[in-house]
Scaffold this motif. Structure first.
Motif, PDB file in Angstrom:
ATOM      1  N   PHE A   1       0.865  -1.171   0.000  1.00 38.11           N
ATOM      2  CA  PHE A   1       0.000   0.000   0.000  1.00 38.11           C
ATOM      3  C   PHE A   1       0.905   1.225   0.000  1.00 38.11           C
ATOM      4  O   PHE A   1       2.112   1.129   0.262  1.00 38.11           O
ATOM      5  CB  PHE A   1      -0.912   0.009   1.239  1.00 38.11           C
ATOM      6  N   TYR A   2       0.327   2.367  -0.322  1.00 41.76           N
ATOM      7  CA  TYR A   2       1.082   3.606  -0.165  1.00 41.76           C
ATOM      8  C   TYR A   2       0.122   4.714   0.224  1.00 41.76           C
ATOM      9  O   TYR A   2      -1.091   4.584   0.100  1.00 41.76           O
ATOM     10  CB  TYR A   2       1.873   3.978  -1.426  1.00 41.76           C
ATOM     11  N   TYR A   3       0.695   5.788   0.708  1.00 41.91           N
ATOM     12  CA  TYR A   3      -0.097   6.975   1.025  1.00 41.91           C
ATOM     13  C   TYR A   3       0.745   8.186   0.668  1.00 41.91           C
ATOM     14  O   TYR A   3       1.956   8.224   0.954  1.00 41.91           O
ATOM     15  CB  TYR A   3      -0.467   7.012   2.517  1.00 41.91           C
ATOM     16  N   ASP A   4       0.123   9.164   0.024  1.00 47.83           N
ATOM     17  CA  ASP A   4       0.809  10.393  -0.359  1.00 47.83           C
ATOM     18  C   ASP A   4       0.481  11.497   0.648  1.00 47.83           C
ATOM     19  O   ASP A   4      -0.692  11.696   1.005  1.00 47.83           O
ATOM     20  CB  ASP A   4       0.383  10.841  -1.751  1.00 47.83           C
ATOM     21  N   PHE A   5       1.522  12.222   1.067  1.00 50.09           N
ATOM     22  CA  PHE A   5       1.361  13.287   2.057  1.00 50.09           C
ATOM     23  C   PHE A   5       1.983  14.580   1.545  1.00 50.09           C
ATOM     24  O   PHE A   5       3.025  14.559   0.878  1.00 50.09           O
ATOM     25  CB  PHE A   5       2.050  12.909   3.374  1.00 50.09           C
ATOM     26  N   ASP A   6       1.337  15.676   1.882  1.00 53.17           N
ATOM     27  CA  ASP A   6       1.902  16.994   1.620  1.00 53.17           C
ATOM     28  C   ASP A   6       2.585  17.447   2.909  1.00 53.17           C
ATOM     29  O   ASP A   6       1.926  17.773   3.898  1.00 53.17           O
ATOM     30  CB  ASP A   6       0.790  17.970   1.221  1.00 53.17           C
TER      31      ASP A   6
ATOM     32  N   LYS B   1       5.120  -3.607   7.765  1.00 56.48           N
ATOM     33  CA  LYS B   1       6.452  -3.022   7.647  1.00 56.48           C
ATOM     34  C   LYS B   1       6.409  -1.820   6.716  1.00 56.48           C
ATOM     35  O   LYS B   1       5.819  -1.894   5.620  1.00 56.48           O
ATOM     36  CB  LYS B   1       7.428  -4.065   7.080  1.00 56.48           C
ATOM     37  N   ILE B   2       7.004  -0.697   7.141  1.00 55.29           N
ATOM     38  CA  ILE B   2       7.211   0.440   6.247  1.00 55.29           C
ATOM     39  C   ILE B   2       8.397   0.108   5.350  1.00 55.29           C
ATOM     40  O   ILE B   2       9.460  -0.306   5.836  1.00 55.29           O
ATOM     41  CB  ILE B   2       7.487   1.727   7.043  1.00 55.29           C
ATOM     42  N   LEU B   3       8.234   0.295   4.052  1.00 52.14           N
ATOM     43  CA  LEU B   3       9.270  -0.119   3.100  1.00 52.14           C
ATOM     44  C   LEU B   3      10.187   1.022   2.679  1.00 52.14           C
ATOM     45  O   LEU B   3      11.404   0.934   2.796  1.00 52.14           O
ATOM     46  CB  LEU B   3       8.613  -0.744   1.868  1.00 52.14           C
ATOM     47  N   ASN B   4       9.625   2.100   2.169  1.00 53.14           N
ATOM     48  CA  ASN B   4      10.448   3.204   1.669  1.00 53.14           C
ATOM     49  C   ASN B   4       9.560   4.399   1.381  1.00 53.14           C
ATOM     50  O   ASN B   4       8.330   4.317   1.484  1.00 53.14           O
ATOM     51  CB  ASN B   4      11.206   2.792   0.401  1.00 53.14           C
TER      52      ASN B   4
ATOM     53  N   TYR C   1       5.572   3.887   1.145  1.00 53.86           N
ATOM     54  CA  TYR C   1       5.118   2.536   0.814  1.00 53.86           C
ATOM     55  C   TYR C   1       5.239   1.637   2.044  1.00 53.86           C
ATOM     56  O   TYR C   1       6.159   1.784   2.856  1.00 53.86           O
ATOM     57  CB  TYR C   1       5.978   1.933  -0.301  1.00 53.86           C
ATOM     58  N   GLY C   2       4.312   0.700   2.152  1.00 56.59           N
ATOM     59  CA  GLY C   2       4.372  -0.280   3.222  1.00 56.59           C
ATOM     60  C   GLY C   2       3.733  -1.577   2.786  1.00 56.59           C
ATOM     61  O   GLY C   2       3.172  -1.684   1.686  1.00 56.59           O
ATOM     62  N   THR C   3       3.819  -2.572   3.636  1.00 56.83           N
ATOM     63  CA  THR C   3       3.173  -3.850   3.349  1.00 56.83           C
ATOM     64  C   THR C   3       2.645  -4.446   4.640  1.00 56.83           C
ATOM     65  O   THR C   3       3.051  -4.043   5.739  1.00 56.83           O
ATOM     66  CB  THR C   3       4.156  -4.823   2.663  1.00 56.83           C
ATOM     67  N   VAL C   4       1.749  -5.394   4.516  1.00 54.75           N
ATOM     68  CA  VAL C   4       1.168  -6.084   5.669  1.00 54.75           C
ATOM     69  C   VAL C   4       0.742  -7.470   5.227  1.00 54.75           C
ATOM     70  O   VAL C   4       0.353  -7.674   4.067  1.00 54.75           O
ATOM     71  CB  VAL C   4      -0.034  -5.292   6.252  1.00 54.75           C
ATOM     72  N   PHE C   5       0.832  -8.426   6.139  1.00 57.20           N
ATOM     73  CA  PHE C   5       0.398  -9.788   5.840  1.00 57.20           C
ATOM     74  C   PHE C   5      -0.362 -10.355   7.029  1.00 57.20           C
ATOM     75  O   PHE C   5      -0.352  -9.792   8.132  1.00 57.20           O
ATOM     76  CB  PHE C   5       1.584 -10.681   5.477  1.00 57.20           C
ATOM     77  N   ASN C   6      -0.987 -11.473   6.800  1.00 52.67           N
ATOM     78  CA  ASN C   6      -1.822 -12.098   7.823  1.00 52.67           C
ATOM     79  C   ASN C   6      -0.994 -12.797   8.895  1.00 52.67           C
ATOM     80  O   ASN C   6      -1.447 -12.963  10.026  1.00 52.67           O
ATOM     81  CB  ASN C   6      -2.779 -13.096   7.159  1.00 52.67           C
ATOM     82  N   THR C   7       0.221 -13.226   8.533  1.00 51.56           N
ATOM     83  CA  THR C   7       1.075 -13.932   9.489  1.00 51.56           C
ATOM     84  C   THR C   7       2.489 -13.373   9.456  1.00 51.56           C
ATOM     85  O   THR C   7       2.916 -12.768   8.463  1.00 51.56           O
ATOM     86  CB  THR C   7       1.147 -15.446   9.179  1.00 51.56           C
TER      87      THR C   7
END
Length: 428
Positions: A105-110, A199-202, A221-227
């Motif tokens: 996932f990602y999120y854009d911030f100003d 986890k935050i990736l970059n 960018y980040g990622t997440v998983f069930n386990t």
């Protein structure tokens, strides 16, 4: 209103529940483990929140984080968790959009300054704190005007811009966890405590709405998983991919280079890289010659009138380099070979006996890719395109089309490419 409703599960079993039972309560009635693992549910095939109450007979499917739909919910929910963390650490940050993409996932911030590695570590730590607080995630519904008033009061001008483009008749939803609220269709996990293995990736720069005329934002960018195991495997895969990153290998092996004085997206092929290119071109030329293709060559520069006739100026102008005035006539560097090959076909009288006619070219094309979209050799502004056009009768089409597919399969076999997808695009 009925006092009882009948719910049907994927195994076709049925159960009776009081009207108004939530989907989370349904999951709890089936088993503690299922309720713990659940992140969302489906009502008659529609994905929805576990907190939604049911007042009709329906087909029900409880969605857990190990499914594709469940992973999507986790990704989007974690994007909101990250945005909440950023707002708490950087109160002046303005949030924009935060979609789920494949396994990330990602999120854009100003924000005033780009995020540092230390900032990203702090954001991840704050996310863990917010997740452990297990804040309930509540869905709220607004009219367009109500949503505009809400986000104006929060000084979230990007959200206001998005909402203003939505139809007045559309009902808008937002999700709130503690004091953080964001516009979203959902669904989301019922509480932040369901988000555990992330986890935050970059971070990187990204223009608002992908338009380089807009402000540069900061994208995390980040990622997440069930386990924990799935997260660990994915992070290991990313580390291995970094070692094989073509940009890293290209520099280490002295294959290609980019230079600021040449310009972004315009690769320079070094001697070793040029050997590879020439060998690939040699393979293609031999293969295509055997398949009956004739090689042609076209100029890098063409009058704008041709691209007006071909439709490029109407539909593709934003991805073309600007025109240059030559003796009062607009010329463009070539973005595609298609109209030039059509001109070659039309350059001499043709008979049906000449068909099929197969023309091929390693044509250099130039495309004005936006700076935020450039990525090594994957997205460039100058490329040598192995292009071909086949002129044939309607009756010959099937055989020609399948022959092209077979040629690709031959290339895939040579290079050991086992995962691929072929699409056919037709005129509308």
């Amino acid at each position: 209103v009925k006092n009882q409703i009948t719910l049907t599960f994927p195994d076709n079993s049925t159960r009776m529940y009081p009207t108004g039972t939530t989907l989370l309560e349904v999951a709890e009635s089936i088993g503690t483990r299922l309720a713990k693992d659940a992140v969302a549910a489906q009502i008659n095939g529609k994905l929805t929140d576990l907190t939604e109450a049911i007042d009709i007979d329906a087909d029900i499917n409880i969605i857990t984080g190990d499914s594709a739909d469940g992973h999507e919910v986790l990704l989007h929910s974690t994007a909101h968790l990250m945005a909440q963390a950023v707002k708490e650490l950087f109160p002046n940050a303005r949030v924009t959009i935060g979609p789920a993409i494949e396994n990330r996932f990602y999120y854009d911030f100003d924000v005033e300054n780009p995020f540092t590695d230390e900032d990203l570590a702090s954001i991840e730590e704050k996310m863990r704190e917010l997740a452990q607080n297990n804040y309930p995630v509540k869905r709220k519904v607004f009219s367009k005007d109500e949503a505009i008033d809400l986000f104006k009061s929060m000084d979230e001008n990007y959200k206001v811009e998005i909402i203003q483009e939505i139809s007045p008749e559309e009902t808008l939803s937002a999700y709130q966890q503690d004091n953080f609220i964001d516009l979203c269709r959902g669904p989301h996990v019922p509480a932040t405590g369901r988000i555990k293995y992330f986890k935050i990736l970059n971070s990187s720069g990204a223009y608002w709405r992908g338009d380089e005329n807009n402000k540069m934002l900061q994208r995390i960018y980040g990622t997440v998983f069930n386990t924990k195991k799935e997260l660990k495997e994915y992070l290991h895969m990313l580390e291995e991919a970094k070692k094989r990153d073509h940009r890293k290998l290209g520099k280490e092996l002295e294959l290609f280079a980019f230079d600021d004085e040449i310009g972004p997206g315009l690769p320079l092929w070094l001697p070793k890289g040029t050997i590879i290119i020439e060998e690939l071109e040699k393979l293609a030329k031999v293969t295509e010659r055997k398949a009956g293709y004739q090689r042609v060559r076209t100029p890098h520069l063409t009058k704008g009138s041709l691209y007006k006739k071909s439709g490029h100026l109407k539909h593709y102008k934003e991805s073309m380099y600007p025109a240059m005035d030559v003796d009062g006539i607009d010329y463009y560097v070539k973005p595609m070979n298609c109209p030039h090959h059509h001109k070659i076909y039309a350059s001499v009288p043709r008979s049906y006996r000449d068909l099929p006619l197969r023309l091929a070219e390693y044509g250099t094309c130039y495309r004005y890719e936006k700076s935020g979209e450039l990525f090594g050799l994957m997205r460039v502004r100058s490329m040598q395109m192995n292009d071909a056009h086949i002129y044939c009768t309607k009756e010959q089409f099937k055989e020609e089309f399948l022959s092209v597919c077979q040629m690709y399969l031959t290339y895939f076999k040579i290079f050991g490419i086992e995962k691929y997808e072929m699409d056919v695009c037709l005129h509308s």
